[in-house]
Design an enzyme around this catalytic site. Structure first.
Site, short mmCIF file in Angstrom:
data_model
loop_
_atom_site.label_atom_id
_atom_site.label_comp_id
_atom_site.label_asym_id
_atom_site.label_seq_id
_atom_site.Cartn_x
_atom_site.Cartn_y
_atom_site.Cartn_z
CG HIS A 282 -0.36 0.14 2.58
ND1 HIS A 282 -0.35 1.22 3.08
CD2 HIS A 282 -0.35 -0.83 3.48
CE1 HIS A 282 0.33 1.00 4.54
NE2 HIS A 282 0.11 -0.29 4.44
CG ASP A 294 2.49 0.47 7.62
OD1 ASP A 294 1.93 -0.33 6.94
OD2 ASP A 294 1.66 0.86 8.80
CD GLU A 328 -3.40 -1.15 5.59
OE1 GLU A 328 -3.92 -1.87 6.45
OE2 GLU A 328 -2.90 -0.11 5.96
CD GLU A 329 -1.37 2.61 7.47
OE1 GLU A 329 -2.06 2.15 8.39
OE2 GLU A 329 -0.09 2.15 7.50
CG ASP A 356 0.48 -3.71 5.12
OD1 ASP A 356 1.67 -2.84 5.63
OD2 ASP A 356 -0.56 -3.33 5.67
CG HIS A 428 0.42 2.98 12.50
ND1 HIS A 428 -0.78 2.71 12.84
CD2 HIS A 428 0.92 2.51 11.47
CE1 HIS A 428 -1.23 1.78 11.67
NE2 HIS A 428 -0.32 1.81 10.77
ZN LIG Z 1 0.47 -1.30 6.77
#
Ligand SMILES: [Zn+2]
Ligand SMILES: [Zn+2]
Lengths: 471, 471
Positions: A282, A294, A328-329, A356, A428
């Site tokens: 993603h 990520d 995606e997030e 991912d 994140h």
């Molecule tokens: Zn991800």
């Protein structure tokens, strides 16, 4: 300068590739070795992270990333389509908090709390709000203390289970914590809370906050943030001494949905071109960091698949489709758009892969294929054994976010299995940056994805459908 | 409820303590064991960090900490003096930075840089300044590129040598990096730089910035900040692609010197009360965190020494003086004030101890005593052996910041030797918080400091003067 011999050999290779048995061990080994020698994926990852930076849906970074990936794929000679996706558009604002009262506080002092707003968070007034903080450990405790929740800021002080992550169960450990982050704000809001806080879902101890998505919608939007593990523990300790009051300022904006795209780049198949093998990651990231793990590695890895096969001039029977997913997030709208466009011819989606889980060392492949299909993968696992990635793990359900709807409709899913023991330290957070990705692990990543993509695109045996469809 | 027997025993112990040979192994062991059972130091550390928070010189937190420590020492029955100290008063402001131009930048994008102002930093205009960034590795490279420095922001991208720290040489590793932070701003300013940046001096990889002192003075004050290791590497990578331009906003204030205090708490000696054994830590911290390791553990440890001896009703021959120093971090004015007050009777300062290497596991004692005095410490090291802290290391020079002037005048210095391999991960960052301190290690800390303090206060043998004075 090319010698005549080199040119000749290159032509022979080029012509020969189509004629050779597609899934012979030599070709699989050739793909693996080419991937292990290439810097292409790392260079794409560096361009994405160093030149663009964060790529949250709706942001200028996400738009630039769509252009950058599309341009790189066109340069490779792939057939590029931009698939429109309407995405949520959430923009971070100011985010500060102080503990303005607690038992034992010296007059005039307050304690700063480090936090970061969660995706979809509502805003406080610009000057902030002041409310008592209620510390709870789970939803049962929240319900038991319903009378205290009204007008309060609810904090879920749930410790991330790093020992579980160390045992190879990072995903479940993350799930145990992230459900409070995702569902907690909505539930607290419905109970009348003025705000929501969650202890950051991750295992690091460097006072960094981990953002992430919430289930908040327009009807129940309240200010919601992740505090660092350190600050969560501080508040929990202070609340044992007596009531704690917080001044909280969060000024994010929830803007109208924005226009964006999935980037789709096809390496067209030969005799089975209408059957599709998806290889993907993603493209969107959270806004705090450059999203190297990520999911820069997933996108760069998928791009590397096309480059590896192109460099070897290998032409697959089925079409190999690189997808850089958008959103995606905080919405998975990209996955939904692709599914909607293909659901009426879902049997043409032969198999789909998403990486991912970050750029940790790959050790194999996870697949939601029927038990009887497992044996077909022996050649590809044999090819991956020399780089330490020969572990094939079958499950009824893989469930990669962007592919979940495809899997539900029976498309077998694949993903690289990687070491994720430290993935949730950085996930994140502002610290998910290029330096966290080991170039050699990314090469292994590309080797796994390329070899498997090629194998899927050429396999003769029936693959069947994902077991999950039979539930 | 006390039984008659307990009261009797307690009286006997109390009476007996004075008469017994002061440095007998039993008493040393009794002190060690009492320290290992006590939560007193940890409770003081929790009060200091949880209730007050950061304690930068001149701040309300520092003032509250002076009161809190003085009150706790009075409660123990110690003789408390507040020694006035005029301290620098630097207050952090806004601190943001973006890379607004670089080769390959998509139109309209900029990259956020995470940084934190250094102590004594000057301010940019409120709206920030924009300047090219020059990346250098050392002072020689800076000088070689003098022509580029004028009007530029200089970045020292010097990697922290964590391998050196892992080998037990954290101090020297820190020194190798911190000299660029300390001296770099002044030198860059004198060469005409518009601003100064240094890669954070520390070994963590969680995109946290490490603040610290600079040698800047009113004459050469420029904006100066530490960028995270990640951002430093990013800027270095981008500058390999072409020129990099930064927009930098730092709005700290350098205010007039403020009134503050060293907290001095005496456990008066008996027959040699005029001879002083100092046991200390520094009460001020940087402003980003609650300074649990730097140097809450030192202060709490020193407070624990008095509590341990008081609890055992032990009366030392020499006076044991707990000092919580003010302003170690950005001026060492507290150390200077104490030295100025005592320099005319310096021989009365028998020995001085400071703990300022964090709360890692202690493994022994470092001392600047003459070689011939080393053998006298066998009894105290024997007492510390059972808790794994029996290593005595003699050096000509110890040089703890607050005690440096005393040592120069011949006072032998002592400090606990502790595991510092991860100390510089957290040092001067927002992550130096209570949860980083293991209560058991803090007990060991108190055991080392108490046993040694008692021994020094009662030793019969000549201790001599610090070797450094003979240079
Ligand atoms: Zn991800
Ligand atoms: Zn210190």
């Amino acid at each position: 300068m090319k010698t005549v011999l080199t040119v000749l050999m290159s032509c022979m290779l080029s012509a020969g590739a189509i004629a050779a048995p597609a899934n012979d061990p030599a070709t699989l080994g050739q793909i693996r070795d080419a991937a292990m020698k290439s810097d292409y994926a790392y260079e794409r990852l560096a361009d994405m992270t160093d030149l663009i930076g964060p790529r949250l849906s709706g942001s200028p970074g996400a738009a630039a990333a769509v252009e950058q990936v599309a341009a790189a794929m066109r340069k490779l000679g792939a057939t590029v389509t931009l698939q429109p996706v309407k995405v949520p558009h959430w923009v971070r604002g100011a985010e500060t908090a102080e503990l303005v009262d607690y038992a034992g506080r010296p007059a005039g002092l307050s304690q700063r709390v480090v936090l970061t707003a969660l995706g979809g968070s509502g805003a406080t007034p610009a000057a902030g709000l002041t409310a008592p903080v209620i510390v709870v450990r789970d939803f049962d405790e929240l319900k038991a203390r319903a009378a205290e929740v009204k007008g309060a800021i609810v904090l879920f002080d749930v410790k991330f289970d790093q020992e579980m992550a160390d045992r190879g169960l990072a995903g479940p450990a993350y799930g145990n914590g992230s459900r409070y982050r995702t569902l907690g704000p909505k539930i607290a809001s419905q109970m009348g809370a003025a705000g929501f806080l969650v202890r950051s879902v991750g295992g690091a101890d460097f006072r960094i906050a981990h953002t992430g998505a919430t289930a908040l919608s327009e009807a129940d939007r309240i200010p919601a943030a992740a505090v660092t593990a350190e600050d969560s523990m501080l508040i929990a300790r202070l609340s044992k001494r007596g009531p704690v009051k917080m001044h909280l300022t969060l000024t994010p904006q929830n803007l109208p949905d924005a226009d964006s795209f999935n980037v789709i780049a096809d390496l067209p198949g030969t005799d089975k071109a209408d059957e599709i093998v998806v290889v993907s990651g993603h493209l969107d990231s959270w806004d705090l960091a450059t999203g190297a793990n990520d999911d820069g590695t997933g996108v760069a890895g998928a791009m590397g698949v096309l480059q590896t096969l192109k460099a070897l001039n290998l032409k697959p029977r089925r079409t190999i489709r690189m997808i850089a997913w958008m959103n995606e997030e905080n919405g998975t709208r990209g996955g939904a758009a692709y599914h909607a466009a293909n659901k009426d011819s879902i049997l043409k989606q032969f198999a789909a892969m998403e990486s991912d889980s970050g750029g940790g060392r790959p050790f194999g492949i996870l697949a939601s294929v029927e038990a009887k299909a497992e044996k077909h993968f022996a050649p590809v696992m044999a090819a991956l054994q020399p780089i330490g990635a020969g572990v094939f793990t079958r499950r009824d359900h893989v469930g990669a976010a962007d592919l979940a709807l495809l899997e539900k409709d029976g498309v077998p899913l694949f993903q690289p299995q990687v070491d994720t023991s430290t993935y949730f330290h950085y996930h994140h957070t502002p610290a998910d940056t290029l330096d966290k990705v080991d170039p050699e692990n990314l090469r292994r990543h590309v080797a796994v994805m390329s070899t498997l993509s090629w194998y899927l695109a050429n396999m003769e045996q029936p693959l069947g459908r994902a077991p999950v469809v039979e539930k």
